[in-house]
Design an enzyme around this catalytic site. Structure first.
Site, PDB file in Angstrom:
ATOM      1  N   VAL A  37       0.841  -1.112   0.089  1.00 12.01           N
ATOM      2  CA  VAL A  37       0.028   0.054  -0.110  1.00 12.01           C
ATOM      3  C   VAL A  37       0.975   1.185  -0.078  1.00 12.01           C
ATOM      4  O   VAL A  37       0.545   2.219   0.649  1.00 12.01           O
ATOM      5  CB  VAL A  37      -1.115  -0.058   1.304  1.00 12.01           C
ATOM      6  CG1 VAL A  37      -2.111   0.899   1.086  1.00 12.01           C
ATOM      7  CG2 VAL A  37      -1.479  -1.353   1.503  1.00 12.01           C
ATOM      8  N   ALA A  38       2.127   1.077  -0.724  1.00 11.97           N
ATOM      9  CA  ALA A  38       2.922   2.021  -0.771  1.00 11.97           C
ATOM     10  C   ALA A  38       3.297   2.520   0.332  1.00 11.97           C
ATOM     11  O   ALA A  38       3.868   1.957   1.209  1.00 11.97           O
ATOM     12  CB  ALA A  38       2.422   3.267  -1.703  1.00 11.97           C
ATOM     13  N   CYS A  39       3.377   3.937   0.819  1.00  8.92           N
ATOM     14  CA  CYS A  39       4.059   4.569   2.053  1.00  8.92           C
ATOM     15  C   CYS A  39       3.425   4.305   3.097  1.00  8.92           C
ATOM     16  O   CYS A  39       3.782   4.167   4.183  1.00  8.92           O
ATOM     17  CB  CYS A  39       4.304   6.090   1.638  1.00  8.92           C
ATOM     18  SG  CYS A  39       5.370   6.621   0.501  1.00  8.92           S
ATOM     19  N   SER A  40       2.008   4.016   2.989  1.00  7.53           N
ATOM     20  CA  SER A  40       1.265   3.457   4.059  1.00  7.53           C
ATOM     21  C   SER A  40       1.227   1.950   4.547  1.00  7.53           C
ATOM     22  O   SER A  40       0.407   1.431   5.205  1.00  7.53           O
ATOM     23  CB  SER A  40      -0.288   3.925   3.662  1.00  7.53           C
ATOM     24  OG  SER A  40      -0.269   5.278   3.608  1.00  7.53           O
ATOM     25  N   SER A  41       2.114   1.154   3.843  1.00  7.15           N
ATOM     26  CA  SER A  41       2.029  -0.083   4.070  1.00  7.15           C
ATOM     27  C   SER A  41       2.285  -0.509   5.468  1.00  7.15           C
ATOM     28  O   SER A  41       1.499  -1.605   5.708  1.00  7.15           O
ATOM     29  CB  SER A  41       3.185  -0.873   3.244  1.00  7.15           C
ATOM     30  OG  SER A  41       2.774  -0.851   1.951  1.00  7.15           O
TER      31      SER A  41
END
Length: 373
Positions: free
Chosen positions: A154-158
């Site tokens: 989830v990109a930078c929110s992973s």
């Protein structure tokens, strides 16, 4: 229902650091060469010349002063401008899995946990080395963990998405101990020939051990609540993927690396995240005065300053919202976890804080925690 908690975190930092001055020297040398090679087109007006970068520009735009990388020589070579990491044979652990194992061992040691007591591994990161087998399964094998493992992106929110996923497994009784790792080689997808973004990213690996409250060490972090949000945007994008070979005319194009519309991201993400944090605080009955510290995603110092001010109703101090991007740069999913790992030891029982990430998608996640023990 079993309560999930954070038992420990781990951090692995690469051995090489690149200062802004070193990066600027490399970029400017590349730009000068490019301008010489395209001198005729530039003089005729068909092309614009490449302008120099500067330390002052980078620090004003981002707050970044240096970054750690897994390979320094390739990044700083004006003829390469990318990390050089030889492929490993399949019989050898892959580099991202190896980084994750280092961070995981730190978290396990801190919690006094034996790998055989862990039930699941989640690898939550922006930069997956391959499609399959999952890196999480490789980490699971390297550590000798039973149970199950999978990758998620989830990109930078992973990381915050990974923490909520792990907490959900605990609550549902699917697992009692979940290791969530975030290995990131962001230098691998960064265009070091793009003046507007060549300074943004660094490399690192973090780990978070999420467990059932009754098996956690005396000192741990109660998870008060988690919340996730996504809202589609093309303003941060990377089009590299397995279908590139089906359209060979686009192979090597700039969009196969990290691209973003920085000003639009700033304008749209700051209010989205501030409102999300405020709404979640309201749901949990947490006031601004109850929040001891915020460990925000480490992408841009100016963004964090604005988000913190909107949440707190005043300008935030370094103690309120600590920064690690000055030395680590943007490490994607790992940023908020680095901040939490390095700036949480002074918490007393009952102190409350927020782990928050946001980035491409757009995606955002909030994890409110309280120190116990």
């Amino acid at each position: 229902m079993t309560r999930p908690v954070i038992s420990a975190t781990g951090l692995w930092t690469p051995p090489y650091s690149i200062s802004n001055a070193e990066l600027v020297e490399s970029y400017n040398a590349w730009a000068d060469t490019w301008n010489r090679e395209n001198e005729a087109e530039i003089k005729s007006g068909l092309m614009d010349p490449k302008t120099h970068s500067s330390v002052e520009f980078i620090e004003k735009a981002s707050g970044i002063k240096s970054r750690y990388v897994v390979d320094k020589d390739g990044v700083l070579d004006p003829d390469i401008m990318a990390p050089r990491l030889p492929e490993r044979p399949n019989e050898q652990i892959s580099i991202l899995a190896e980084m994750a194992v280092h961070a995981a061992r730190g978290a396990l040691k801190k919690a006094g946990r034996d790998p055989k007591d862990v039930d699941a591994v989640i690898c939550a990161a922006s930069n997956m080395q391959r499609a399959y087998p999952a890196m999480a399964i490789e980490v699971q094998d390297a550590l000798g963990i039973k149970g199950f493992a999978f990758d998620m992106n989830v990109a930078c929110s992973s990381a915050t998405f990974g923490i909520q996923t792990a907490a959900g497994f605990i609550r549902a009784g699917n697992a009692r101990s979940v290791l969530m790792v975030n290995p990131e080689i962001c230098s691998g997808h960064l265009n070091f020939t793009d003046r507007d973004s060549h300074f943004i990213f660094g490399d690192v690996a973090t780990a978070v051990l999420v467990e059932a409250e009754d098996m956690a060490p005396k000192q741990h972090w109660k998870i008060l609540g988690t919340k996730l949000k996504t809202q589609f945007s093309n303003n941060i994008r990377n089009n590299f993927g397995f279908l590139n070979r089906a359209a060979p005319e686009g192979i090597g194009a700039p969009d196969k690396l990290f691209v973003q519309e920085g000003r639009k991201v700033f304008k749209e993400v700051v209010p989205m995240v501030a409102e999300m944090i405020g709404a979640h605080m309201g749901e949990l009955g947490i006031g601004a005065g109850d929040l001891r510290r915020m460990w925000l995603h480490q992408a841009n110092a100016n963004m964090n300053r604005l988000i913190s001010a909107r949440v707190l109703g005043r300008d935030a101090t370094e103690d309120d919202s600590p920064t690690v991007l000055d030395t680590y740069a943007n490490t994607s999913s790992a940023g908020s976890i680095i901040a939490f790992h390095k700036h949480s030891a002074d918490f007393k029982p009952g102190d409350r804080g927020l782990i928050c990430s946001f980035g491409a998608g757009y995606s955002a996640g909030t994890v409110f925690v309280e120190k116990v023990g």
